[in-house]
Design a protein around this motif. Structure first.
Motif, mmCIF file in Angstrom:
data_model
loop_
_atom_site.group_PDB
_atom_site.id
_atom_site.type_symbol
_atom_site.label_atom_id
_atom_site.label_comp_id
_atom_site.label_asym_id
_atom_site.label_seq_id
_atom_site.Cartn_x
_atom_site.Cartn_y
_atom_site.Cartn_z
ATOM 1 N N PHE A 1 0.829 -1.208 0.000
ATOM 2 C CA PHE A 1 0.000 0.000 0.000
ATOM 3 C C PHE A 1 0.864 1.259 0.000
ATOM 4 O O PHE A 1 0.633 2.200 -0.766
ATOM 5 N N LYS A 2 1.910 1.230 0.831
ATOM 6 C CA LYS A 2 2.834 2.364 0.927
ATOM 7 C C LYS A 2 3.571 2.538 -0.413
ATOM 8 O O LYS A 2 3.783 3.656 -0.891
ATOM 9 N N PHE A 3 3.949 1.402 -0.989
ATOM 10 C CA PHE A 3 4.659 1.425 -2.276
ATOM 11 C C PHE A 3 3.785 2.084 -3.357
ATOM 12 O O PHE A 3 4.251 2.911 -4.134
ATOM 13 N N PHE A 4 2.496 1.719 -3.343
ATOM 14 C CA PHE A 4 1.594 2.308 -4.331
ATOM 15 C C PHE A 4 1.458 3.816 -4.104
ATOM 16 O O PHE A 4 1.588 4.605 -5.043
ATOM 17 N N LEU A 5 1.231 4.204 -2.838
ATOM 18 C CA LEU A 5 0.978 5.628 -2.562
ATOM 19 C C LEU A 5 2.211 6.504 -2.746
ATOM 20 O O LEU A 5 2.111 7.623 -3.242
ATOM 21 N N SER A 6 3.371 5.987 -2.339
ATOM 22 C CA SER A 6 4.550 6.862 -2.365
ATOM 23 C C SER A 6 5.386 6.731 -3.634
ATOM 24 O O SER A 6 6.150 7.632 -3.977
ATOM 25 N N ILE A 7 5.259 5.620 -4.360
ATOM 26 C CA ILE A 7 6.082 5.454 -5.576
ATOM 27 C C ILE A 7 5.221 5.424 -6.839
ATOM 28 O O ILE A 7 5.369 6.260 -7.731
ATOM 29 N N ILE A 8 4.333 4.448 -6.914
ATOM 30 C CA ILE A 8 3.581 4.234 -8.162
ATOM 31 C C ILE A 8 2.655 5.412 -8.461
ATOM 32 O O ILE A 8 2.678 5.958 -9.578
ATOM 33 N N TYR A 9 1.860 5.816 -7.480
ATOM 34 C CA TYR A 9 0.883 6.881 -7.758
ATOM 35 C C TYR A 9 1.547 8.190 -8.203
ATOM 36 O O TYR A 9 1.142 8.763 -9.218
ATOM 37 N N PRO A 10 2.585 8.689 -7.483
ATOM 38 C CA PRO A 10 3.194 9.951 -7.945
ATOM 39 C C PRO A 10 3.761 9.858 -9.370
ATOM 40 O O PRO A 10 3.682 10.810 -10.131
ATOM 41 N N ILE A 11 4.326 8.693 -9.714
ATOM 42 C CA ILE A 11 4.925 8.571 -11.065
ATOM 43 C C ILE A 11 3.838 8.426 -12.131
ATOM 44 O O ILE A 11 3.901 9.032 -13.189
ATOM 45 N N TYR A 12 2.829 7.609 -11.823
ATOM 46 C CA TYR A 12 1.840 7.274 -12.859
ATOM 47 C C TYR A 12 0.479 7.930 -12.636
ATOM 48 O O TYR A 12 -0.511 7.480 -13.201
ATOM 49 N N LYS A 13 0.426 8.988 -11.833
ATOM 50 C CA LYS A 13 -0.911 9.505 -11.473
ATOM 51 C C LYS A 13 -1.687 10.017 -12.694
ATOM 52 O O LYS A 13 -2.899 9.847 -12.756
ATOM 53 N N LYS A 14 -0.979 10.579 -13.658
ATOM 54 C CA LYS A 14 -1.683 11.086 -14.849
ATOM 55 C C LYS A 14 -2.334 9.942 -15.625
ATOM 56 O O LYS A 14 -3.450 10.060 -16.101
ATOM 57 N N VAL A 15 -1.594 8.836 -15.727
ATOM 58 C CA VAL A 15 -2.139 7.678 -16.451
ATOM 59 C C VAL A 15 -3.327 7.102 -15.679
ATOM 60 O O VAL A 15 -4.359 6.757 -16.275
ATOM 61 N N ILE A 16 -3.200 7.043 -14.356
ATOM 62 C CA ILE A 16 -4.275 6.457 -13.542
ATOM 63 C C ILE A 16 -5.551 7.307 -13.660
ATOM 64 O O ILE A 16 -6.645 6.776 -13.890
ATOM 65 N N TRP A 17 -5.382 8.622 -13.574
ATOM 66 C CA TRP A 17 -6.550 9.501 -13.721
ATOM 67 C C TRP A 17 -7.128 9.424 -15.131
ATOM 68 O O TRP A 17 -8.338 9.470 -15.326
ATOM 69 N N PHE A 18 -6.229 9.319 -16.095
ATOM 70 C CA PHE A 18 -6.681 9.231 -17.489
ATOM 71 C C PHE A 18 -7.512 7.963 -17.703
ATOM 72 O O PHE A 18 -8.550 7.985 -18.366
ATOM 73 N N CYS A 19 -7.068 6.862 -17.090
ATOM 74 C CA CYS A 19 -7.809 5.596 -17.177
ATOM 75 C C CYS A 19 -9.211 5.763 -16.598
ATOM 76 O O CYS A 19 -10.189 5.280 -17.167
ATOM 77 N N LEU A 20 -9.265 6.447 -15.451
ATOM 78 C CA LEU A 20 -10.549 6.646 -14.784
ATOM 79 C C LEU A 20 -11.479 7.484 -15.670
ATOM 80 O O LEU A 20 -12.672 7.159 -15.829
ATOM 81 N N ILE A 21 -10.919 8.531 -16.269
ATOM 82 C CA ILE A 21 -11.741 9.413 -17.120
ATOM 83 C C ILE A 21 -12.232 8.664 -18.359
ATOM 84 O O ILE A 21 -13.398 8.756 -18.735
ATOM 85 N N ILE A 22 -11.321 7.896 -18.967
ATOM 86 C CA ILE A 22 -11.718 7.133 -20.164
ATOM 87 C C ILE A 22 -12.781 6.095 -19.780
ATOM 88 O O ILE A 22 -13.792 5.946 -20.475
ATOM 89 N N GLY A 23 -12.563 5.418 -18.664
ATOM 90 C CA GLY A 23 -13.530 4.425 -18.190
ATOM 91 C C GLY A 23 -14.888 5.066 -17.951
ATOM 92 O O GLY A 23 -15.922 4.546 -18.369
ATOM 93 N N PHE A 24 -14.868 6.218 -17.289
ATOM 94 C CA PHE A 24 -16.104 6.944 -17.011
ATOM 95 C C PHE A 24 -16.807 7.311 -18.323
ATOM 96 O O PHE A 24 -18.010 7.081 -18.487
ATOM 97 N N THR A 25 -16.029 7.864 -19.258
ATOM 98 C CA THR A 25 -16.601 8.311 -20.543
ATOM 99 C C THR A 25 -17.202 7.137 -21.309
ATOM 100 O O THR A 25 -18.309 7.244 -21.838
ATOM 101 N N VAL A 26 -16.462 6.018 -21.354
ATOM 102 C CA VAL A 26 -16.952 4.840 -22.089
ATOM 103 C C VAL A 26 -18.299 4.396 -21.512
ATOM 104 O O VAL A 26 -19.256 4.144 -22.247
ATOM 105 N N CYS A 27 -18.376 4.337 -20.181
ATOM 106 C CA CYS A 27 -19.605 3.871 -19.542
ATOM 107 C C CYS A 27 -20.742 4.889 -19.714
ATOM 108 O O CYS A 27 -21.865 4.531 -20.064
ATOM 109 N N TYR A 28 -20.418 6.150 -19.499
ATOM 110 C CA TYR A 28 -21.433 7.221 -19.544
ATOM 111 C C TYR A 28 -22.085 7.314 -20.934
ATOM 112 O O TYR A 28 -23.245 7.676 -21.060
ATOM 113 N N TYR A 29 -21.333 6.979 -21.964
ATOM 114 C CA TYR A 29 -21.862 7.104 -23.329
ATOM 115 C C TYR A 29 -22.405 5.797 -23.898
ATOM 116 O O TYR A 29 -22.729 5.727 -25.080
#
Lengths: 205, 534
Positions: free
Chosen positions: B449-477
């Motif tokens: 959990f710490k590894f995800f929050l302190s390493i993975i999320y800061p490096i890949y946060k744009k990709v993670i948010w982008f995935c969420l937005i694309i997922g949301f858009t796909v479902c919403y439409y």
């Protein structure tokens, strides 16, 4: 006189790379430009070819047979280049790659392959040939393009010692035989063709 | 802690294996149903629709591929290309309504022309048959182009486009031959999947055919839904006859595109020395301007109509601006809007959570077989026309006599989020950097959990948010899920826009179309991950 570069200076942002560089290249001349890495050798060759890179400032003039070609596009210059990490188009086989750029007789690509004992590669794809074979094919492609000036950017880099001598001989023999003028860029003294025709860029600074 | 880890592992496995199971079961059911029909009878019963669908969709795919390629080249170095991301967020149904309101006999174009002709605007909202086919091709092409262009630019980066350009200039090859003979054949290999996704969408969409009008013969996707309403539960074979025609037209379409690409390469190779240097940059520039103009005008038209009290106002801009249409929609359909947003958000979060867990723990927990089957089912979900898949999925629901439709309805929605989320994460996490990070995690004995929050999320946060937005858009439409699976019971706001449109009040339908595009547009505006590679 064939190729004449006058007072060429190249700056990267505010740093001077090349200062007042001059060169006179005639047919069957192979001039070597020497210099350490990052000094601007490749950028200079690209400028002679007609490719300008972003963030660089260029000054000076280039003449070909007395005509000022400084503002001519790469397509219109009678100059071609073998890049340091040059490649063949990966979706075309060897003979198709050669035919694509051939400006000579239609039979010439096959002829040159036969002459250089490379005919067995004609239907091979570029990713199936060795580094040494690639170097030879790249030179044949340039010879078929039939430009009077050939620029060579560290063409013998990455070739093992055993094959290097043979490939160098192949390059120099073919360039002289076809009456080309060539500028060879290298950081390795072993690659120099004629010790009397060497420009040391480090001293040029 | 160990127990929690095992629990998550079991849950993730359950999530993916269930999804894979549903996909394969649905496809087996589909094949099983197809076996029982007579192919010749199926084609002859729907011949006119078959020919029309094949022709129209093949033309769309040709335009999308070639214009997509040319505009990608034109925009390669252009910083303005980021505007295309906002166009992707434009809902199909809103786009189709905007196109209709521009071209219909009393639409915006007629109003502009009437200024010069001094003629009266007819009071109707229909298109002629010929206009319908042309508009169908035009609107779907333009709507799908931003998706292909953005991926096309990424593909150009991958094939080292700049290097090819410099090399071909060095080899004195003209621009047209360079683009068509040297760049295009390598580019298209990287683009097969997105192109098949677009072709698949043309065979499954209903928004454009329902909004832009009907004609005889109808498109196969319209025929399928008509048969669905007529023969539901009674004559399954008629429905499967149409799905068979869709599959055959779809395969023929792909084959046709493949042959065209090969033939074009042969022709250009043959005549390369005599082909003039056509100005593709100009075609790219014009196409890009047309795309941008269409999307902006589309939004403008929807907005103008949504704030007018009478749709038949004679001028370009209404004299009085009102917000009653919006009030009315909020009053009547607010719960649908909230339901759509919440459901899309929850489902995209669930998919993102399990996908992230899968990639972060891939080496620890998962066998290679899961990865391979998962990837195969994702590819199948992306390329098979959605309507066909859903028809078969629904017959499974009926077979198992599931009464609570909400669960299968949600499954039908999230199944189509998985491919996009998974694909983006795969591109990001199957890299050397990520492998090194995972090794570092083990080496430094970091807590997951710490590894995800302190390493993975800061490096890949744009990709993670982008995935969420694309997922949301796909479902919403999503559109046809509620028609085929939910049977209208759990329709999304996207479907409500069509109901408003069919209701006859164009101003209210326009307001609905504007509201429909706002949630995703806001997400795309706030998301500044321009460096995220699609």
């Amino acid at each position: 006189m064939m190729l004449n570069c006058k007072n060429i200076s190249i700056k990267y942002t505010s740093r001077n790379l090349i200062n007042n560089f001059n060169i006179n290249l005639k047919r069957k001349d192979i001039i070597t430009i020497k210099g350490s890495s990052g000094i601007g050798k490749t950028t200079l060759l690209k400028y002679i070819l007609g490719v300008k890179e972003d963030n660089f400032t260029y000054n000076g003039e280039i003449y070909f047979n007395g005509e000022n070609i400084t503002n001519q596009t790469t397509l219109n210059r009678n100059i071609s280049m073998i890049f340091q990490d040059d490649f063949l188009f990966p979706h075309l086989n060897i003979i198709q790659n050669l035919e694509l750029t051939n400006k000579l007789d239609e039979t010439k690509p096959k002829e040159l392959l036969e002459l250089n004992n490379l005919i067995h590669l004609r239907h091979s794809m570029p990713n199936n040939i060795s580094g040494g074979e690639l170097s030879r094919i790249l030179l044949i492609r340039i010879l078929l393009l039939n430009t009077d000036v050939v620029l060579l950017d560290e063409p013998f880099n990455g070739i093992d010692k055993e094959n290097k001598f043979e490939i160098k001989k192949f390059f120099f023999d073919n360039l002289i035989k076809n009456a080309k003028g060539a500028i060879l860029v290298t950081h390795n003294d072993e690659d120099i063709y004629d010790n009397k025709k060497v420009i040391n860029l480090s001293k040029n600074l | 802690m160990q127990l929690k880890k095992i629990g998550l592992k079991v849950l993730t496995r359950f999530f993916f294996y269930t999804s894979i199971g549903i996909v394969f079961l649905t496809l087996i059911n589909f094949i099983f149903n197809l076996i029982s029909i007579n192919p010749l009878e199926a084609i002859s019963n729907n011949l006119d629709s078959f020919i029309l669908t094949f022709t129209v969709n093949t033309l769309i795919s040709i335009f999308v591929i070639y214009l997509g390629f040319i505009v990608s080249i034109y925009l390669f170095d252009d910083l303005n290309k980021n505007i295309l991301k906002y166009f992707i967020s434009f809902p199909h149904i809103s786009f189709a309504i905007g196109i209709l309101f521009f071209f219909s006999s009393s639409g915006f174009l007629q109003r502009i022309l009437s200024i010069f002709k001094d003629s009266e605007i007819p009071i109707n909202n229909y298109l002629e048959n010929f206009e319908y086919s042309i508009l169908y091709i035009l609107s779907l092409t333009i709507r799908e182009l931003p998706f292909i262009i953005l991926l096309g630019i990424t593909a150009l980066n991958k094939i080292k486009f700049q290097k090819i350009l410099i090399n071909s200039k060095n080899l004195k090859i003209n621009n047209f031959v360079t683009y068509s003979l040297l760049v295009f054949p390598i580019w298209i290999k990287k683009m097969y999947l997105p192109i098949i996704i677009v072709i698949s969408f043309t065979y499954s969409n209903l928004e454009y055919s329902l909004i832009l009008g009907t004609q005889f013969p109808e498109l196969l996707n319209q025929v399928l839904i008509e048969k669905w309403y007529e023969d539901y539960h009674y004559q399954d074979f008629k429905i499967y006859q149409v799905t068979f025609c869709i599959i055959i037209a779809f395969i023929l379409n792909i084959f046709c595109i493949y042959s065209l690409v090969k033939t074009k390469k042969y022709i250009i190779w043959k005549f390369q020395k005599s082909i003039p240097d056509l100005n593709l940059a100009l075609i790219g520039k014009i196409s890009y301007k047309v795309i941008t103009f269409t999307f902006i005008v589309n939004f403008f038209i929807l907005f103008i109509f949504s704030v007018s009290n009478n749709w038949y106002f004679p001028d370009l801009i209404p004299k009085n601006f009102i917000i009653q249409n919006y009030n009315e929609i909020i009053k009547l359909n607010f719960h649908k809007l909230v339901f759509s947003i919440c459901l899309s958000l929850i489902l995209s979060c669930i998919v993102l959570f399990f996908s992230l867990h899968y990639f972060l723990n891939k080496q620890n927990y998962y066998d290679k077989i899961l990865g391979k089957i998962l990837f195969m089912s994702i590819i199948l979900l992306l390329i098979i026309p959605q309507n066909i898949f859903l028809i078969s999925f629904n017959s499974l629901i009926n077979y198992f006599e599931i009464n609570n439709i909400f669960v299968p309805y949600s499954i039908s929605l999230y199944l189509f989020i998985i491919p996009y989320t998974f694909y983006i994460l795969k591109e990001t996490f199957e890299t050397k950097l990520f492998e090194k990070l995972i090794i570092a995690e083990k080496n430094l004995k970091l807590n997951s959990f710490k590894f995800f929050l302190s390493i993975i999320y800061p490096i890949y946060k744009k990709v993670i948010w982008f995935c969420l937005i694309i997922g949301f858009t796909v479902c919403y439409y999503q559109f046809i899920q509620s028609i085929i699976i939910g049977n209208g019971k759990y329709s999304l706001f996207n479907n409500e826009v069509l109901v408003l449109f069919s209701g006859g009040s164009m101003s209210i339908a326009s307001a609905g179309a504007v509201i429909n595009l706002i949630p995703c547009l806001i997400l795309f505006i706030f998301f500044r991950g321009n460096d995220v590679k699609l």
